[in-house]
Scaffold this motif. Structure first.
Motif, PDB file in Angstrom:
ATOM      1  N   MET A 278       0.848  -1.171   0.000  1.00  0.00           N
ATOM      2  CA  MET A 278       0.000   0.000   0.000  1.00  0.00           C
ATOM      3  C   MET A 278       0.892   1.233   0.000  1.00  0.00           C
ATOM      4  O   MET A 278       1.940   1.254   0.649  1.00  0.00           O
ATOM      5  N   GLY A 279       0.495   2.242  -0.732  1.00  0.00           N
ATOM      6  CA  GLY A 279       1.252   3.482  -0.796  1.00  0.00           C
ATOM      7  C   GLY A 279       0.361   4.655  -0.458  1.00  0.00           C
ATOM      8  O   GLY A 279      -0.842   4.650  -0.730  1.00  0.00           O
ATOM      9  N   MET A 280       0.963   5.666   0.156  1.00  0.00           N
ATOM     10  CA  MET A 280       0.214   6.856   0.548  1.00  0.00           C
ATOM     11  C   MET A 280       1.140   8.053   0.527  1.00  0.00           C
ATOM     12  O   MET A 280       2.358   7.906   0.581  1.00  0.00           O
TER      13      MET A 280
ATOM     14  N   MET B 243      -4.307   7.886  -0.080  1.00  0.00           N
ATOM     15  CA  MET B 243      -3.922   6.552  -0.531  1.00  0.00           C
ATOM     16  C   MET B 243      -3.673   6.580  -2.036  1.00  0.00           C
ATOM     17  O   MET B 243      -4.309   7.339  -2.776  1.00  0.00           O
ATOM     18  N   MET B 244      -2.731   5.742  -2.472  1.00  0.00           N
ATOM     19  CA  MET B 244      -2.335   5.707  -3.872  1.00  0.00           C
ATOM     20  C   MET B 244      -2.691   4.354  -4.471  1.00  0.00           C
ATOM     21  O   MET B 244      -2.684   3.339  -3.782  1.00  0.00           O
ATOM     22  N   ASP B 245      -2.982   4.337  -5.764  1.00  0.00           N
ATOM     23  CA  ASP B 245      -3.256   3.098  -6.477  1.00  0.00           C
ATOM     24  C   ASP B 245      -1.964   2.535  -7.038  1.00  0.00           C
ATOM     25  O   ASP B 245      -1.148   3.278  -7.606  1.00  0.00           O
ATOM     26  N   GLU B 246      -1.766   1.243  -6.892  1.00  0.00           N
ATOM     27  CA  GLU B 246      -0.602   0.582  -7.472  1.00  0.00           C
ATOM     28  C   GLU B 246      -0.809   0.435  -8.978  1.00  0.00           C
ATOM     29  O   GLU B 246      -1.853  -0.061  -9.417  1.00  0.00           O
ATOM     30  N   VAL B 247       0.153   0.898  -9.763  1.00  0.00           N
ATOM     31  CA  VAL B 247       0.056   0.778 -11.218  1.00  0.00           C
ATOM     32  C   VAL B 247       1.128  -0.133 -11.796  1.00  0.00           C
ATOM     33  O   VAL B 247       1.092  -0.454 -12.964  1.00  0.00           O
ATOM     34  N   PHE B 248       2.082  -0.578 -10.956  1.00  0.00           N
ATOM     35  CA  PHE B 248       3.116  -1.507 -11.399  1.00  0.00           C
ATOM     36  C   PHE B 248       3.656  -2.233 -10.193  1.00  0.00           C
ATOM     37  O   PHE B 248       3.777  -1.662  -9.111  1.00  0.00           O
TER      38      PHE B 248
END
Length: 106
Positions: free
Chosen positions: A1-3, A98-103
């Protein structure tokens, strides 16, 4: 998870100092909530914080609620949150955006 979140320029050194010596109870709660490989990165001079962790549980909502209910974690947030500058574009209910994973590559 990224933020991601901003960091107040006048709070950069305080934030670094806090995270150089995170309270043991806070670290234990993070682990108890099935979060592993948790890192926070700082991009200066823009003062953008990027957080990354891996969730290894089966009910993130329950683990997040457990963490949010912990008194020591609440005190930690009370110390850290005044340093942070949330993004105007974050979703309702978010502090860190929160960020969406794209790779992903393993």
């Amino acid at each position: 998870m990224g933020m991601i979140i901003g960091l107040a320029p006048e709070k950069v050194e305080e934030y670094k100092r806090l995270h150089a010596d995170v309270w043991p109870g806070v670290l234990a709660m993070i682990s108890a909530c099935n979060i592993r490989n948790y890192s926070i990165f700082l991009k200066e001079p823009e003062n953008i914080l990027f957080g990354y962790w891996e969730y290894h549980g089966s009910d993130f909502a329950a683990d997040a609620a457990k963490m949010a209910a912990d008194p020591e974690t609440q005190r930690w947030w009370d110390v850290c949150m005044p340093c942070q500058v949330p993004l105007d574009t974050r979703k309702e209910g978010e502090w860190w955006a929160m960020m969406d994973e794209v790779f992903h590559l393993e």
